[in-house]
Structures are given as structure tokens and as C-alpha cells.
Design an enzyme around this catalytic site. Structure first.
Site, short mmCIF file in Angstrom:
data_model
loop_
_atom_site.label_atom_id
_atom_site.label_comp_id
_atom_site.label_asym_id
_atom_site.label_seq_id
_atom_site.Cartn_x
_atom_site.Cartn_y
_atom_site.Cartn_z
CD GLU A 102 -2.97 -0.89 0.06
OE1 GLU A 102 -3.48 0.24 -0.13
OE2 GLU A 102 -3.22 -1.86 -0.67
CB SER A 482 -49.89 -29.44 40.79
OG SER A 482 -51.18 -29.96 40.54
#
Length: 827
Positions: A102, A482
Site C-alpha cells: 500500500e 400444581s
């Protein structure tokens, strides 16, 4: 006549003054022009550019990282996958690869490479109007300026701004700081921002584990990641990598031999489908979705919501998730759902797509849930009498054999294999040398596990597979049946009853309203057992004894207690004593945790604390002050402790009595399937009307868990479905793993509890004998009483084991009142 004017001659000094004035005017004009040019340049190009301070304080968007209770990384929330590293943490060879690809003059220029910049200007002018994009010519510093602060607009104005800002960056930051910013923020494809994230996305490893060819490949990606995608453009990627390697050799970073060896190596990238299975997300599912919702409610999602936003703020979150318990919950619930669903046969295909070219991508995007880690979604590519060709989302193929699955429709003979067609999406699991059909259960459910003492939710599963966003552990409102009864009996204990109080198991009817008439209740199995102790009624889950206890205590007290315990806010109707009110698994588990915590409140939490990206704690679940806790040395006094954070929502003696009674549910009642776990456990099963839901909630002194099963659109599960046969085995499988290494701790009795030997059937005090803890059916047991409430009458050992009361099966008639008068009420 010619008129001749006289000539005037200026002195030399005057001439010099005039020339001097002209020079001043020219100089002022030039200065003015330069000032005007600078002002215009500033207005057009430099206005709005960030200041040096902003550059130095820049913080890139970072994911929120979540850790488990033991500190293990378990998840991350991010729009951009990024891992920020310091400059010194990047290998020098990797830096050399990016510089060669780069910006080879990075360490010598001052933000702009003049030759590259002029060539970019010339190239832009040459290609203007052609539709082609000019060569960028940007240095690494310019790329930092563009990516961080300006944007990717394609125009000469942006290019000038980029150059100006690059110079400003070079004046404000060192080269190492600039490179660190660049390597942490550059986009490299596969949703990877920064080199560390890219290393994990493409190679499944960290930057310090990369080889030379892998580093060179990553350096090819900044310009156009899609152009060098290893799955679609492998040859192009290899060519670009070879260029980077040649540049590294030309710049003196590697030898010729290293260049040739690296250029000959394969790319070695992992498949994109494998990259999606992020190693930082081993617990993607319902638990993390709840954590995400809580964080978003506190901090928002993106940068605009503040510095600590969930997807960009870089938060560090310590959750309450216990990895072992979470895996146990997921496996146990899924196995329980599959066991129930097995008898239904194969449920058919999960979808259908075109099996032509490009099918792997279409299959990968199909919304198909699989649940188990070894189950996979597959596509039927072809079929013969003996097998079918399967295709998977990663492009691989295998064989499906016609074993084990019944036809997809009830009453239809043959095999499921016979119904398969090309293009069908099916769920398969490994079987021998191939695969076999599987089905996602039609039934679902939810499960939660919680620390009794702190309220930390250590595990949560809201269904078979987490791709369904509906969390049944927190969002599904279901009748607990229950499993609600302990709160009814707790209200009765608060009203003066004891575990040894006798309650008649007989017909019970109440007048509701003129329009509703009289409501008569019945036991789940029918029949009556006559006078029995409260303990026996809880252990055997007798409905008639429950409604009678609720009537005696007062339903207003029952629903008030349920509200204080966080179960729900219900009207004081007697039917709610049998669990007719809706609630969630999380609420029930938290209420049972309060019972085990001696009636002290606990708040369920999934997040322990949150830190910002700098390590500062910005939120804590337990924010109690603790004076002296951080002292450098012991001062000789008592150990400093924070103030208790819980409040007493129930009498601790009542809470312990209820837990002690529910230990009998495991030893002798409806949850005996848990008895062989060989540790003190309490709990209660639940089966509601239909039954459409089955439950079990319970646990140990330290850990409570709850589970329910039922269809998302409630419908009967079958007359055989009960909490003790379907839900309790799920808890058992979970406990075998989650509680394996936990210490065996008995339930702690609060001060004031009196343990008395009684006959468990008659409720009378016993003398001359001792409980046999090794025998669950021992006639003599220890019972917990409040002060001055134990039975006054006593029996000897020889009087134990009276004849078992005969269960009287009677139809409900108008003569039931005679039966009640004969049997009595509560005494």
C-alpha cells in the site's frame, strides 16, 4: 504655428518614490490574493475538517464482548467485526506486507507521496467523463483520513480534503500511531474491520499465528476485498499475493527463497460458512438475546446513541451464564422435547428450493432451524430406491439412507423416505456412514436455572432452537398447574396450619355466581382419600386438599403472597389455587429460589456488571456499598460485608417448612424420578387442565431450575402427560450434569424451627422410634414446626403403620355434603 509644451523633469528621488509605491501596491495585491485564495481554499476544502484533538482522541467502533460467570468469552455484539490491537502486537512481517502493498515510502513522506498524488490528478483528468475510476494514489495516512473522517466520495474535492487532512494527521500523530489506526480500522471483507478480525475471518487464527503467505494475502485486500475473495476469485487472489511478496522481497523484508516458497503455498483460507461460526459465539441463543435486549434498553444500539452503545461502544459485559449449566439446559430440554415428539413420525420437509446451479447459497439463506449441533439442514439433490443424495450449504454432498423414520402423515403407510423429492430441504443427523431424517419437535417449552442466593440466572433455554426469537422461558405465559400449590400451602402455614395438619381429601364445591353456578373440584386421578396430613397432600398433589386449604387460609392471602413472590397478580378466585393463573418459567423459578432462600427476595439477573472500553464499571447489578472491603490489610475487626440486599417477603419459618415438605415430593411423591440423584432436593410437579402444559420446578439449597413443556398454541398433550413423567426427567438430566461437582448441602433451617419426630401418615408425635433416612417410605420422619405448634398427642412405635386409608371413589352428587359432614374438615 506649432505649440510646444514645456517638459518637466521629476527629480530622481520622486521617481524612486513612485516606483516604491507601485511595488507596495503590487505586494499588497499579491498578499490580498493569497489571503483570498486561502480563505476560499479554507471555505471549500478545510472547513469542517476535524481538529488535531479529535484525531488524537479518535475511538473506532468496537463490538460489545460478553463473558461468562467464569470469565470465558462467550459472545460479541457487533455491526463491524473488529478486534483492536496495539501497534506492538502486530508482527513486524505483517506490517512489512501492508507497507509493500500500500505505501512503501510511508516512513519517509509527510502524509502525501508527491509523485503518486500528481499521477492520481493526471489520471483523474484523463479518465474524466469516461465513467472509469481513476487510480487512487493515496498513502496510508490518506487512507486513514478517508476511512475515519471524510468518507468515500469520489471527487477532486474529497481528494484535496484527504491530502490536507493527511498532513494534519502527520503533524499530530507518530507514524506508529497512524499505522495502528490503519491496521485496526481498514475493511478487509467478510465483515472484518481491522487485520486481527480479518485473520480470524479468513484463517481462523490470530495475527501472531499467521504464516508469511497468509500475511501477504491479507495485504492484498484493502483496495478491493471482493476482487480477491478466496471462494470466487482464488486465482486472482494468488496473483495479487505474489505481487505483494515480490514487493516485500524488493524492499528487503524477505529473501528470494522465502518469496518463492510463500508464492507456491495454497491460500489456506477457511470456508465462509466456517467463518460464520464465530469462535467468540459458542453460546448464541436465548440467553444472549435476553442480554442483548437489556443492554439495548440501557445504552442503545449505534454510535448516535452514545459512547457506550451496544454495537459500537466496545463494552465489556460480565454475564451470569454458567457454560456447563447452559449446555446442560439446552441438551436436557431438547432431548425431552424429542422424546415426547418421537411417536409422531417424520413431520415432513422444512422447505423447498431450486436444486439447480447455485443451490448452496440458496440453502445457506433458507430459514431452517436445526437445534442440535450435529443436525444439519440438507437439500435433496437426487434420489434412488436405496438412497438419496444430500447437499449441504458448504457445497459438500453425502447420502441419506431410508432408515428409521415413519411416514409424515398419520394413517399413511410406508417410509418417510418415500415422500422425498428433489429440492426438498430436510433435517438430517449422522447415522452410520451417511445421514438419517430428523424432525423439529412440534411441541416446545422453556427452562431456566437460577442461583438461590444471588438471583443470577446461570442458564436459559426458550425453545428447541434459538432461531425462533420467541423466548418461552421469559415470554410464554402458561398455567403452572400444581407447581403453584406451594404458595397456597405457604399461605395456609402462615394462617396457623402445620405440615401435620389433617385436611380432608374429599368432595369440595363452591358457589361462584348466579350465572356461573356451583363449581365442584376433583383430583387429577379422581377419587378421595379421606383425612390426610398436609404433607401427604403436597407429596401426592391432591387438588381437593389444596382448594380446601386455600378456602381455610383465604384466597386473598394466597394471591397476595403470589404477588409478593412475583408469580403473578391474580383475582381471589378459588380456581387459581390450582394454578389457573398464567405465569412464566422465569417467575416460577425465581419464586422457588425465594423459598429456598428462607423467604428472602432475590431478583433474577443476567448481567453482573458492565465496563466501558477503558475498563471503568458503568453499571453493576449489586451496587451495595461495602466499607472496608478494599482495605489494604486486616484491621483486626470483623470481616467487612456489604449490607444485605434482600428483603423478607415471607416468614422464614414458613419458607423452610414448605421446602421441607417438598423434599418429600422427591422422596415419596410425584417426583421420585429424582430420588437417585442422592442429594437434598425439593420441588413440585405441575400438570394443568387438558393437560396442555406440564411442569417441574425445584432444586437444591444453591441452585433452582424449572421447566415446562407445551404447544405454542395450547392443545391437549395426551392423557398420559404429567409433570412427573415428562418435565421432571428433563430436570433430572440437567441436574446430573450441572450439579455433578456441586457440594451436597442440606437445606438450612432458620432459627426457631423445631424438628420433631412424627408419623408421616397420621401427623402424630412419635416416641420410642427414630427416622430411617435411608428409607423414603419410613413411617417415622423429621417434621419442621414453628415454636409451640408441634402435635400434642403422641403415639408409640408399636402403634405405627395403621391401615392405609381406603380411597373412596364416588360420583359427585347432592349427597356429597353428607360425606363431608362424616369426614370432617381441617383439624
Amino acid at each position: 504655428m506649432k505649440l510646444t509644451l514645456p517638459r518637466f523633469h521629476l527629480p530622481d528621488g520622486a521617481i524612486r518614490n513612485v516606483l516604491a509605491q507601485r511595488r507596495v501596491r503590487w505586494l499588497l495585491g499579491i498578499v490580498g490574493f493569497l489571503i483570498l485564495a486561502y480563505v476560499l481554499f479554507w471555505l471549500i476544502f478545510l472547513r469542517g475538517l476535524p481538529s488535531t484533538d479529535k484525531l488524537l482522541s479518535y475511538e473506532p467502533p468496537l463490538p460489545t464482548n460478553v463473558r461468562a460467570l467464569d470469565g470465558t468469552p462467550v459472545y460479541s455484539f457487533a455491526r463491524e467485526r473488529r478486534v483492536e490491537l496495539a501497534y506492538d502486537e502486530y508482527p513486524p512481517q505483517l506490517i512489512h506486507a501492508f507497507l509493500s502493498a500500500e505505501d512503501k515510502t510511508f516512513f519517509s513522506h509527510h502524509g502525501i507521496d508527491p509523485s503518486s498524488f500528481l499521477f492520481a490528478v493526471f489520471d483523474y483528468a484523463r479518465k474524466s467523463g469516461t465513467g472509469k475510476r481513476a487510480h487512487g494514489g493515496s498513502t496510508i495516512t490518506q487512507q486513514v483520513a478517508k476511512n475515519l473522517l471524510i468518507g468515500n466520495e469520489y471527487s477532486p474535492t474529497r481528494k484535496v480534503k484527504e491530502a490536507a487532512l493527511a498532513v494534519r494527521i502527520e503533524n499530530a500523530m507518530s507514524k506508529q500511531q497512524i499505522l495502528e489506526l490503519y491496521l485496526n480500522q481498514i475493511f478487509l471483507g467478510r465483515n472484518a474491520y481491522g487485520v486481527e478480525a480479518a485473520a480470524r475471518a479468513y484463517f481462523g487464527k490470530s495475527v501472531n499465528e499467521l504464516t508469511l503467505p497468509e500475511m501477504a494475502y491479507l495485504a492484498t485486500l484493502p483496495r478491493a476485498p471482493a476482487n480477491y475473495d478466496p471462494d470466487r476469485h482464488a486465482e486472482r487472489a494468488i496473483e495479487r499475493r505474489a505481487y505483494v511478496l515480490r514487493e516485500m522481497q524488493a524492499n528487503g523484508y524477505i529473501t528470494k527463497a522465502e518469496e518463492q516458497s510463500a508464492a507456491a503455498a495454497p491460500l489456506g483460507t477457511v470456508q465462509r460458512s466456517d467463518a460464520r461460526r464465530d469462535a467468540e459465539k459458542p453460546f448464541e441463543g436465548y440467553f444472549m438475546e435476553e442480554v442483548r435486549r437489556e443492554l439495548i434498553a440501557k445504552y442503545g444500539t449505534d454510535i448516535g446513541d452514545g459512547a457506550n452503545s451496544v454495537y459500537a461502544g466496545g463494552l465489556w459485559v460480565r454475564s451470569s451464564l454458567d457454560p456447563k449449566a447452559q449446555k446442560a439446559v439446552e441438551q436436557a430440554l431438547r432431548d425431552g422435547l424429542v422424546r415426547y415428539d418421537t411417536g409422531g413420525g417424520w413431520r415432513g420437509r422444512s422447505g423447498q428450493i431450486d436444486a439447480g446451479p447455485g443451490w448452496p447459497a440458496r440453502l445457506a439463506n433458507a430459514p431452517v432451524e436445526v437445534g442440535y449441533s450435529n443436525w444439519r439442514a440438507a437439500l435433496i439433490l437426487g434420489k434412488s430406491p436405496s438412497s438419496a443424495e444430500l447437499g449441504f450449504a458448504d457445497g459438500t454432498t453425502s447420502q441419506l439412507f431410508p432408515w428409521g423414520a415413519a411416514a409424515p402423515k398419520r394413517g399413511v403407510g410406508g417410509r418417510a423416505f418415500d415422500f422425498l423429492q428433489r429440492g426438498d430441504i430436510v433435517i438430517v443427523a449422522p447415522a452410520g456412514s451417511g445421514w438419517a431424517l430428523r424432525s423439529i419437535p412440534a411441541i416446545s417449552g422453556g427452562m431456566v436455572a437460577e442461583n438461590v442466593h444471588t438471583g443470577q440466572v446461570v442458564a436459559m433455554q426458550g425453545g428447541f432452537d434459538s432461531r425462533n426469537s420467541f423466548n418461552r422461558a421469559t415470554q410464554a405465559l402458561r398455567q403452572p398447574g400444581s407447581s403453584f400449590k406451594p404458595f397456597v400451602y405457604s399461605a395456609a402455614l402462615d394462617s396457623g396450619m402445620t405440615p401435620a395438619s389433617i385436611i380432608v381429601d374429599g368432595p369440595f364445591c363452591v358457589f361462584q355466581t348466579a350465572s356461573l353456578g356451583t363449581k365442584c373440584f376433583r383430583n387429577f386421578t379422581g377419587g378421595y382419600a379421606g383425612p390426610q396430613t398436609m404433607r401427604w397432600g403436597v407429596e401426592q398433589s391432591r387438588n381437593l386438599m389444596t382448594v380446601r386449604a386455600a378456602s381455610a387460609a383465604g384466597m386473598s392471602k394466597v394471591v397476595a403472597l403470589a404477588k409478593k413472590m412475583g408469580v403473578g397478580d391474580y383475582p381471589p378466585y378459588i380456581a387459581y389455587s390450582l394454578g389457573a393463573g398464567e405465569t412464566t418459567v422465569l417467575r416460577m423459578v425465581n419464586a422457588y429460589a425465594m423459598l429456598a432462600n428462607q423467604g428472602r427476595s432475590v431478583k433474577p439477573t443476567l448481567i453482573d456488571y458492565v465496563q466501558d472500553r477503558h475498563g471503568k464499571v458503568i453499571w453493576r447489578a449489586d451496587n451495595r456499598p461495602c466499607e472496608g472491603c478494599n482495605a489494604k490489610d486486616w484491621n483486626g475487626g470483623r470481616m467487612p460485608r456489604p449490607r444485605p440486599r434482600s428483603t423478607q417477603v415471607m416468614d422464614p419459618l414458613t419458607a423452610y417448612q414448605m421446602v421441607h415438605i417438598m423434599e418429600g415430593v422427591v422422596q415419596r411423591g410425584t417426583a421420585t424420578v429424582l430420588r437417585d440423584l442422592n442429594r437434598p432436593l425439593f420441588g413440585k410437579t405441575g400438570t394443568n387442565t387438558g393437560p396442555t402444559n406440564v411442569w417441574f420446578v425445584g432444586g437444591s439449597q444453591d441452585l433452582v431450575a424449572g421447566v415446562y413443556m407445551g404447544f405454542d398454541r395450547p392443545r391437549p398433550m395426551g392423557g398420559y402427560a404429567q409433570g412427573g413423567t415428562l418435565a421432571a426427567p428433563i430436570f433430572r438430566q440437567f441436574a446430573q450434569i450441572a450439579m455433578k461437582d456441586m457440594p451436597v448441602v442440606p437445606f438450612k433451617a432458620p432459627p426457631g424451627i423445631r424438628m420433631v419426630r412424627i408419623d408421616r401418615r397420621s401427623g402424630k408425635k412419635v416416641f420410642g422410634g427414630w427416622p430411617n433416612d435411608a428409607d423414603p417410605k419410613s413411617a417415622i420422619i423429621w417434621e419442621a414446626f414453628k415454636p409451640e405448634s408441634e402435635p400434642r398427642r403422641a403415639i408409640g412405635k408399636r402403634d405405627l403403620n395403621p391401615p392405609r386409608p381406603k380411597v373412596v371413589h364416588r360420583a359427585r352428587t347432592n349427597n356429597d355434603s353428607d360425606f363431608l359432614q362424616q369426614q370432617g374438615g381441617i383439624y
